[in-house]
Design a protein around this motif. Structure first.
Motif, PDB file in Angstrom:
ATOM      1  N   HIS A   1     -10.872  -0.694  -4.256  1.00 33.04           N
ATOM      2  CA  HIS A   1     -11.364  -1.137  -4.096  1.00 33.04           C
ATOM      3  C   HIS A   1     -12.242  -2.219  -2.918  1.00 33.04           C
ATOM      4  O   HIS A   1     -12.428  -3.131  -2.372  1.00 33.04           O
ATOM      5  N   GLU A   2     -12.728  -1.116  -2.290  1.00 37.02           N
ATOM      6  CA  GLU A   2     -14.244  -1.105  -1.466  1.00 37.02           C
ATOM      7  C   GLU A   2     -15.156  -1.878  -2.271  1.00 37.02           C
ATOM      8  O   GLU A   2     -15.584  -3.163  -2.083  1.00 37.02           O
TER       9      GLU A   2
ATOM     10  N   THR B   1      -0.552  -5.479   3.226  1.00 42.30           N
ATOM     11  CA  THR B   1      -1.730  -5.634   3.400  1.00 42.30           C
ATOM     12  C   THR B   1      -2.182  -6.273   4.588  1.00 42.30           C
ATOM     13  O   THR B   1      -2.891  -5.523   5.733  1.00 42.30           O
TER      14      THR B   1
ATOM     15  N   GLY C   1     -10.381  -6.849  -1.401  1.00 43.63           N
ATOM     16  CA  GLY C   1     -10.524  -6.085  -2.476  1.00 43.63           C
ATOM     17  C   GLY C   1      -9.338  -6.110  -2.666  1.00 43.63           C
ATOM     18  O   GLY C   1      -8.729  -5.990  -4.318  1.00 43.63           O
ATOM     19  N   LYS C   2      -8.074  -4.930  -2.084  1.00 44.23           N
ATOM     20  CA  LYS C   2      -7.026  -5.024  -1.900  1.00 44.23           C
ATOM     21  C   LYS C   2      -5.997  -6.582  -2.637  1.00 44.23           C
ATOM     22  O   LYS C   2      -4.888  -5.847  -3.201  1.00 44.23           O
TER      23      LYS C   2
ATOM     24  N   THR D   1      -6.331  -5.831  -6.412  1.00 41.04           N
ATOM     25  CA  THR D   1      -5.409  -4.811  -7.384  1.00 41.04           C
ATOM     26  C   THR D   1      -4.183  -5.537  -8.511  1.00 41.04           C
ATOM     27  O   THR D   1      -3.917  -5.589  -8.064  1.00 41.04           O
TER      28      THR D   1
ATOM     29  N   ALA E   1     -14.787  -3.639  -5.434  1.00 42.47           N
ATOM     30  CA  ALA E   1     -13.752  -5.029  -5.360  1.00 42.47           C
ATOM     31  C   ALA E   1     -13.883  -6.030  -4.076  1.00 42.47           C
ATOM     32  O   ALA E   1     -13.862  -7.141  -3.857  1.00 42.47           O
ATOM     33  N   GLY E   2     -13.227  -5.717  -3.144  1.00 39.61           N
ATOM     34  CA  GLY E   2     -13.890  -6.614  -1.973  1.00 39.61           C
ATOM     35  C   GLY E   2     -15.120  -7.137  -1.250  1.00 39.61           C
ATOM     36  O   GLY E   2     -15.749  -8.177  -0.475  1.00 39.61           O
TER      37      GLY E   2
ATOM     38  N   GLN F   1       0.749  -0.787   0.012  1.00 42.27           N
ATOM     39  CA  GLN F   1       0.020  -0.158  -0.137  1.00 42.27           C
ATOM     40  C   GLN F   1       0.899   0.408  -0.211  1.00 42.27           C
ATOM     41  O   GLN F   1       2.485   0.764   0.048  1.00 42.27           O
TER      42      GLN F   1
ATOM     43  N   HIS G   1      -5.079   1.360  -4.905  1.00 40.86           N
ATOM     44  CA  HIS G   1      -6.126   0.052  -4.885  1.00 40.86           C
ATOM     45  C   HIS G   1      -7.182   1.067  -4.834  1.00 40.86           C
ATOM     46  O   HIS G   1      -8.019   1.149  -3.869  1.00 40.86           O
TER      47      HIS G   1
ATOM     48  N   ASP H   1     -11.122  -5.312   3.334  1.00 45.15           N
ATOM     49  CA  ASP H   1      -9.802  -4.788   3.085  1.00 45.15           C
ATOM     50  C   ASP H   1      -9.483  -5.565   1.864  1.00 45.15           C
ATOM     51  O   ASP H   1      -8.734  -6.104   1.386  1.00 45.15           O
TER      52      ASP H   1
END
Length: 407
Positions: free
Chosen positions: A274-275, A228, A259-260, A263, A277-278, A218, A271, A257
């Motif tokens: 990522h919200e 992360t 979704g990270k 990435t 995507a998670g 990150q 990222h 987190d």
């Protein structure tokens, strides 16, 4: 009847902790004799009884023999000839394999008291590898006792790696994994649970979505810890500090987190998105472990909204209202306080930033309280149908604006 206090009550007394439930082992008796003495049988897999007066648990001394794969593949022998030392020898860790007789004398054939003094979590014997659940129990004990200076003995960690490599952890049913995870998240140091499983390779088996976060970088200006996975450890510990014993809050912290891990490499260490995507890996995790609905709903809200809460000062009153509504904060008002707590844990769960103030939490709570104070009695008379809902929405937005100084 020879009875001995065993397990956690003895361990916690030696650690100077408040005692929990008191469990006893009975040597040299049969089930018939126990029932004749007034004890009520309650054990499903082995002979356990409740004392007729105190209601405390008394179990016949027993041994266990491996008969199949998984944590259920055992044959139990509770013959009256089983000795106390044999019963203690089937236990998982030396600190749990200590007994105390009726005079207060310790029976400690496996050096549990010594390991308590040295703050070491060590397996009792070679039979440890026969039960895959013990890998999760080791991690959960670390979540509870790391704060007291405990570490896992190197030889125990090596055995745990062997157990992971054998594939037996795949035999664990989701309900048992969730039970151990939930208890770990309610402990003082959830990070020790994650780190222990990560170090022995088990996290990739039971929580692959979380394991995937380790090694993902990150931006250092926002995350001095960079990694992360380390960030999630810090967030879980901060959540445990802000809401002690609340596994609901800590589960949302654990999964905020995810979704990270998705990435693309060429975008790192940023990222973007990522919200959202998670949400997909979060739902997969919840389905697999049969996570309760309340935990799932809060975790989804935090995953989706945590960056919006972080930039609360930038949001318009209408946007704040929409955020609260998306989180079902008008029907479930407790949800907003929970969201604020986890977001604070996220912001303070960073290397060197644990004591930093988090004003968005107070702002969000103030906005929510102002909106909740609006009632239908505050609306213009003569409204009906959809017009009531729209009027309520506008009144709540106005209340948020007035309480926060937002436009």
């Amino acid at each position: 009847m020879k009875t001995y206090l065993v397990g956690g009550a003895v361990r916690d007394r030696l650690l100077g902790l408040a005692p929990g439930d008191r469990d006893y082992v009975v040597v040299g008796q049969t089930q018939a004799a126990m029932e004749a003495a007034g004890f009520r049988p309650v054990g499903r897999d082995f002979p356990v009884f409740l004392h007729p007066t105190t209601g405390e648990e008394y179990a016949l001394a027993r041994t266990e023999r491996k008969s199949g794969r998984g944590y259920r593949g055992f044959v139990v022998d509770a013959d009256p000839s089983v000795t106390l030392e044999e019963d203690l020898g089937r236990r998982d860790f030396t600190i749990n394999a200590i007994a105390e007789d009726t005079h207060g004398a310790l029976i400690d054939p496996y050096g549990g008291a010594r390991d308590i003094e040295a703050r070491v979590l060590r397996h009792v014997g070679a039979g440890f590898v026969e039960d895959p659940l013990r890998v999760l129990r080791a991690a959960r004990f670390m979540a509870r006792f790391a704060v007291h200076g405990f570490s896992v003995a190197p030889e125990t960690l090596a055995l745990m790696r062997e157990m992971v490599d054998s594939g037996e952890l795949a035999e664990l049913v989701p309900e048992r994994v969730w039970q151990e995870l939930r208890r770990a998240l309610a402990s003082t140091r959830p990070s020790a649970f994650l780190r222990t499983l990560h170090d022995c390779g088990a996290l990739a088996v039971v929580l692959p979505e979380v394991e995937a976060l380790y090694g993902v970088p990150q931006r250092a200006e926002y995350h001095p810890e960079v990694d992360t996975g380390v960030h999630v450890e810090l967030v879980c510990d901060m959540a445990a500090r802000l809401a002690p014993g609340d596994d609901l809050i800590d589960f949302a912290a654990l999964t905020h987190d995810l979704g990270k891990a998705l990435t693309p490499a060429h975008v790192l260490p940023r990222h973007i998105g990522h919200e959202q995507a998670g949400l997909a890996p979060l739902r997969v995790l919840c389905e697999r472990l049969k996570v309760p609905t309340g935990h799932r709903q809060l975790a989804e809200a935090v995953c989706r909204e945590h960056l919006n809460v972080h930039r609360f000062d930038e949001l318009r009153a209408q946007t704040v209202h929409e955020l609260i509504a998306r989180c079902d904060g008008f029907r479930r008002p407790e949800r907003i306080d929970q969201l604020a707590l986890v977001c604070e844990a996220d912001k303070r769960g960073r290397a060197g930033l644990a004591e930093r103030d988090y004003p968005p939490a107070a702002g969000l709570r103030a906005a929510h309280a102002a909106a909740m104070a609006v009632t239908t009695g505050d609306l213009r008379e003569g409204l009906s149908g959809p017009a009531i809902g729209e009027a309520m929405r506008r009144a709540r937005i106005a209340a948020i604006a007035a309480a926060t100084g937002k436009r």
